[in-house]
Motif scaffolding. Structure first.
Motif, PDB file in Angstrom:
ATOM      1  N   PHE A 105      12.311  -3.910  -6.155  1.00  0.00           N
ATOM      2  CA  PHE A 105      11.781  -3.923  -7.516  1.00  0.00           C
ATOM      3  C   PHE A 105      10.853  -2.730  -7.667  1.00  0.00           C
ATOM      4  N   GLY A 106      10.430  -2.455  -8.888  1.00  0.00           N
ATOM      5  CA  GLY A 106       9.589  -1.286  -9.104  1.00  0.00           C
ATOM      6  C   GLY A 106       9.053  -1.223 -10.517  1.00  0.00           C
ATOM      7  N   PHE A 107       8.549  -0.041 -10.890  1.00  0.00           N
ATOM      8  CA  PHE A 107       7.924   0.155 -12.201  1.00  0.00           C
ATOM      9  C   PHE A 107       8.355   1.509 -12.765  1.00  0.00           C
ATOM     10  N   VAL A 108       8.852   1.495 -13.984  1.00  0.00           N
ATOM     11  CA  VAL A 108       9.233   2.726 -14.661  1.00  0.00           C
ATOM     12  C   VAL A 108       8.136   3.092 -15.650  1.00  0.00           C
ATOM     13  N   VAL A 109       7.800   4.383 -15.687  1.00  0.00           N
ATOM     14  CA  VAL A 109       6.723   4.873 -16.549  1.00  0.00           C
ATOM     15  C   VAL A 109       7.312   5.863 -17.562  1.00  0.00           C
ATOM     16  N   PHE A 110       7.090   5.582 -18.851  1.00  0.00           N
ATOM     17  CA  PHE A 110       7.545   6.466 -19.924  1.00  0.00           C
ATOM     18  C   PHE A 110       6.371   7.284 -20.464  1.00  0.00           C
ATOM     19  N   ASN A 111       6.702   8.287 -21.287  1.00  0.00           N
ATOM     20  CA  ASN A 111       5.645   9.131 -21.853  1.00  0.00           C
ATOM     21  C   ASN A 111       5.008   8.522 -23.098  1.00  0.00           C
TER      22      ASN A 111
END
Length: 261
Positions: free
Chosen positions: A55-61
């Protein structure tokens, strides 16, 4: 238009997404390319697992892709792989400061802010559990009790009671596809119940005190009373069989008659 610090912090909170059920053979670059269809991806942090999906975390602008993904669920990475996508809740600077100072002082959290979590696999570490529960709210701590022959268990601590109610109403909670956590409301005994629990008499032990001390009433020489039902300390600590107790009573009566004569 100028944004306050609180507005900026709220905006940053809405730029991250929790992504679960990631296959082991999927790399970071593939995930970044996949999520680029929703918006500009700044980073993707993956937490690798041994036996279970990553699992993980996506970071957008910005927060727009996050809202777009949440409204488009379920999100399928492949035909047979459905990602578990949740909004990530982050801590405020005040909460982060509180966690850093936690090691310097004892902190007692309200029971309403905690949850019992059972059936934790042995290979799951504290940081991974904290990251997992961040999808429900701001996590202050996670206490794990390790066991050898059985799954571990522990207690997750949130900054308020809202995540606790959210999790309880969302059960069952699956850490992975084949791992269902046993999540329950934390129940504790009051200090009075704990104190009284140690004072209860043992089953089968004779009641009453030991040898009585001198009486403060009346005159004359005060002699210790060996009345029926008051046994020496050894008899109260180690309950005897019925026939030995009866024999003890006879001996006590004889001693009493000798002392009175």
């Amino acid at each position: 238009m100028e944004l306050s610090f609180r507005d900026c912090h709220t905006e940053i909170c809405h730029m991250d997404l929790f992504v679960g059920n990631i296959p082991h053979d999927v790399e970071k670059t593939e995930l970044v390319e996949f999520f680029e269809q929703f918006g500009s991806v700044l980073d993707f942090k993956i937490i690798s697992r041994g036996k279970h999906p990553n699992f993980g975390f996506v970071v957008f602008n910005n927060s727009e892709p996050v809202q777009k993904i949440l409204s488009s669920r379920p999100i399928e990475l492949f035909d047979n792989v459905r990602l578990n996508v949740q909004e990530k809740k982050t801590r405020s600077p005040r909460e982060v400061e509180g966690r850093e100072s936690e090691g310097r002082r004892m902190v007692r959290y309200p029971d309403a802010h905690q949850l019992f979590v059972g059936n934790i696999p042995h290979d799951v570490e504290k940081p991974e559990l904290m990251e997992f529960f961040e999808q429900f709210g701001s996590v202050l701590d996670f206490k794990i009790i390790c066991r050898e022959k059985h799954p571990n268990f522990g207690f997750v601590v949130f900054n308020d009671s809202e995540p606790v109610q959210k999790i309880l109403s969302s059960r069952p909670i699956e850490l992975f596809e084949d791992v269902r956590l046993n999540v329950q409301k934390k129940m504790t005994c009051s200090p009075r119940e704990v104190e009284c629990g140690d004072a209860r008499p043992r089953p089968g032990a004779p009641r009453g005190g030991g040898v009585r001390g001198p009486s403060s009433q009346g005159g004359g020489t005060n002699k210790p009373s060996l009345g029926s039902g008051h046994y020496p300390t050894c008899f109260r600590c180690f309950p005897l069989p019925t026939h030995l107790i009866e024999m003890n009573r006879i001996v006590i009566r004889l001693l009493q008659s000798l002392m009175m004569s």
